[in-house]
Every structure is written in C-alpha cells, then in structure tokens.
Design an enzyme around this catalytic site. Structure first.
Site: not given
Length: 364
Positions: A148, A296-298, A294, A164, A178, A162, A46
């Site tokens: 991913a 892992g699965s756990a 970002e 890529w 990010r 992993s 403003e």
C-alpha cells in the site's frame, strides 16, 4: 470448460494443499452433473459430478479443469470412477504437474478406450492454480507481495507510521488475497512497528475457506519477536499457527518463546540472515501453494533481489508523502536504467479512491 473453470473458483479459499478443480458431465447437450473440489480429504470434483449424473454418465462427455488423478491419496483415484461410469470422452484443460500423475491419468483412460483431449482453455486453467503448479514444478510457492503506497511510491512516514494510507475498499480487497494464500509472510520490522494479527477476518471469506486460516510466518533473524505480540497470543494461536524463521538465537531465547501453536526453524544464510530461498523451499514441503508477503521495504527488497517475487499487488492512494517517507523496496543504487527492475502490468482497477495495480517482475 468455461463453466468448469468458473465452478473451480468455489474452492479458491479452501482446497489447499490440493489444486482447485471442477468437473462438468455433459450428454446430448444437457448437463448431467457439475461439481468443484472444496477441501483436501473430501471427494474430488469428478466423483461428485459423476455421482450427480448417475447411470446416465455412461457414454457422456466429461470436462475437467485438471487431469484426473491415477494414484491413491486421501481419496481413491478419479480415473477409477471415470472408468466405472463408462464415460465416452474426457476433455482435460491441463496436465497435472504432480509427478504422481503427470500424464498417467490420461494414459490410463486412453488405454481403456476412452477418447481424451488435452489443452482446452489451458492458460485459464494454469492461472487458476499458480501456486500448485509452482510447488510441483519449481518446488516453491507462488509468491505475491502486497504493498500500500502513496502516488509517489511511499509506504510509511519516516517515523514508521502507515495506518492508514489506503481506503477501507483497498484494505477489504486484501482479505481476498489473504484468503487465497496458504501462508502470510511478514518481517520482524512490521511486527515491531504495527503488531499485526495477519489473519483473514472477512466473514464471507472465512466461511468460504471452511474456517482455514493461512500459516503466519515471521522472518526474524535475531528472534526479537515480542512474546506479547498479537500473533503469539493464546487466542491468536488457537485461530491458526505461527512459524518463526530465524538465523541466530541462544537456548534461553528459544526456551522463553516456546508455546503451543508456534514453530521455530533455524535457516541462516552465509550473511547471518534468514535464508529466503530455503524458507520458500521449506514452505513448499509443508504443502504451501501460495504465499502473500506483507512486509516493509527491507524484506520486500530482499525477496525481490532473491528473485522470489512472482507478482506485486500495488494499492496506490491518492496522496503524496514526500521524499523522506519510506519506499516500497530497499534496493541497491543503480548506475544505468538497464539495471532497473522491469515489470509487466497484468491488471489495473480502481477501488473507491484507490488504484490497484498488479504486475509481475520480469527476469533480467
């Protein structure tokens, strides 16, 4: 107002912990001033727009994406500037959820005889600042998780490899998310397997962020983070700080890992793991609006089970990795389809050979 919302995106990467805000001053169908807030501690939108308009701002219409502030923070109240300029009408997209404002800015403008309208393109204004709104109303950041995966939903081979799965186009797109984040959260498993730096590297985003780097957070219940990992190097810690949240560690571990730029916080839950809801509350107290997970699965599964994930960003590669490869989320076995986590798809687009799908977990 559409122009103001577009201008506010100039602060996408740089305004935190402040919200993204822009202002347009109009009179006789002519734009007299337009500006976006870019960095905390610098002039608000403003004030910048009114300075452009000068004395012509008297009697003008002002379009602003967020209610003007009426309190003294790092800068004076924007309401003071609007009153001093003698504007005739203020159109506000959304009320400020900050308890220090929360309607008081508009109330003071109305008390001074200025016509105030609220709600024009409100949904778009809300979407501009999901993290700020979340921090003010839920006392925790807005959390996105990035995953991913192959078309069969696998994020790493059975041996953990992993890199890529996706193409360069998808990995470049991650830099945007990010850049939006105030903090990037990962787990000890990812640190041990991939040894990532977790920084914003795209030059155009680093420049737009005014060199701001997100806080990097490692969830490490037993404080197993290697002292020589990339994130704890002296060069990395000069770029930006790291926080390790742990549940249990002895004095020798704590002493050995200490270094400038690194913070440690004990946050155990009843199961000897890091208390994730408490961690999110703590990040909110640090001014963190948006978090990018970002991991892992756990850890993804733990955040999902704790109902802390607001949005998933899936990058699907056109490949199959097989049933022995690692899944996106570690989740309990379900007996009925009604137990499955329902999702709302909000955006789908192709990035080179990959597919990016954004979805929100729906409440049970």
């Amino acid at each position: 107002m559409a122009l103001a919302l577009q201008l506010a995106e100039q602060g996408n990467y740089s305004t935190a912990p402040n919200p993204r805000v822009a202002c347009v001053v109009v009179k006789n169908n002519q734009i007299l001033g337009q500006a976006a807030h870019l960095k905390a501690g610098q002039a608000h939108a403003e004030v910048l727009a009114l300075n452009q308009a000068g004395v012509a701002a008297a009697g003008a219409d002002v379009y602003v994406t967020l209610e003007p502030c009426n309190h003294v923070g790092r800068t004076p109240p924007c309401v003071d500037a609007l009153l001093k300029a003698g504007v005739g009408r203020v159109v506000v997209a959304m009320q400020d959820p900050n308890p220090l404002v929360a309607g008081q800015g508009m109330q003071r403008l109305r008390a001074a005889g200025i016509h105030v309208e609220l709600g024009l393109l409100e949904a778009q204004a809300q979407a501009l600042n999901p993290g700020f709104v979340s921090r003010m109303t839920r006392h925790r950041p807005y959390l996105r998780t990035k995953l991913a995966a192959s078309l069969d939903g696998r994020t790493a081979l059975d041996n953990g490899l992993s890199q890529w799965i996706t193409t360069e186009a998808a990995r470049s797109d991650v830099q945007h998310w990010r850049g939006l984040a105030c903090a990037i959260v990962t787990g000890i498993g990812t640190v041990l397997q991939d040894n990532p730096s977790m920084t914003v590297r795209a030059p155009e985003i680093v420049n737009a962020a005014l060199s701001r780097q997100p806080l990097r957070v490692i969830v490490d219940s037993r404080l197993r983070t290697p002292h020589d990992c990339q994130m704890l190097s002296a060069a990395s810690l000069q770029i930006g700080p790291v926080l390790i949240a742990y549940a249990k560690a002895d004095a020798a571990q704590l002493q050995a890992i200490q270094r400038p730029g690194l913070s440690l916080i004990a946050m155990p839950n009843a199961h000897g793991q890091v208390d994730l809801p408490a961690l999110m509350t703590h990040l909110a107290t640090l001014g963190v609006n948006e978090v990018l997970l970002e991991a892992g699965s756990a850890l993804n599964g733990a955040f999902l089970q704790a109902q802390l994930i607001d949005e998933c960003i899936f990058y699907y590669a056109a490949k199959l990795m097989g049933g022995s490869a690692q899944p996106m989320f570690a989740m309990p076995a379900y007996d009925t389809m009604s137990q499955a986590q329902a999702m709302q798809i909000i955006d789908v687009r192709q990035l080179d050979a990959d597919l990016r799908l954004r979805a929100k977990p729906l409440p049970a």
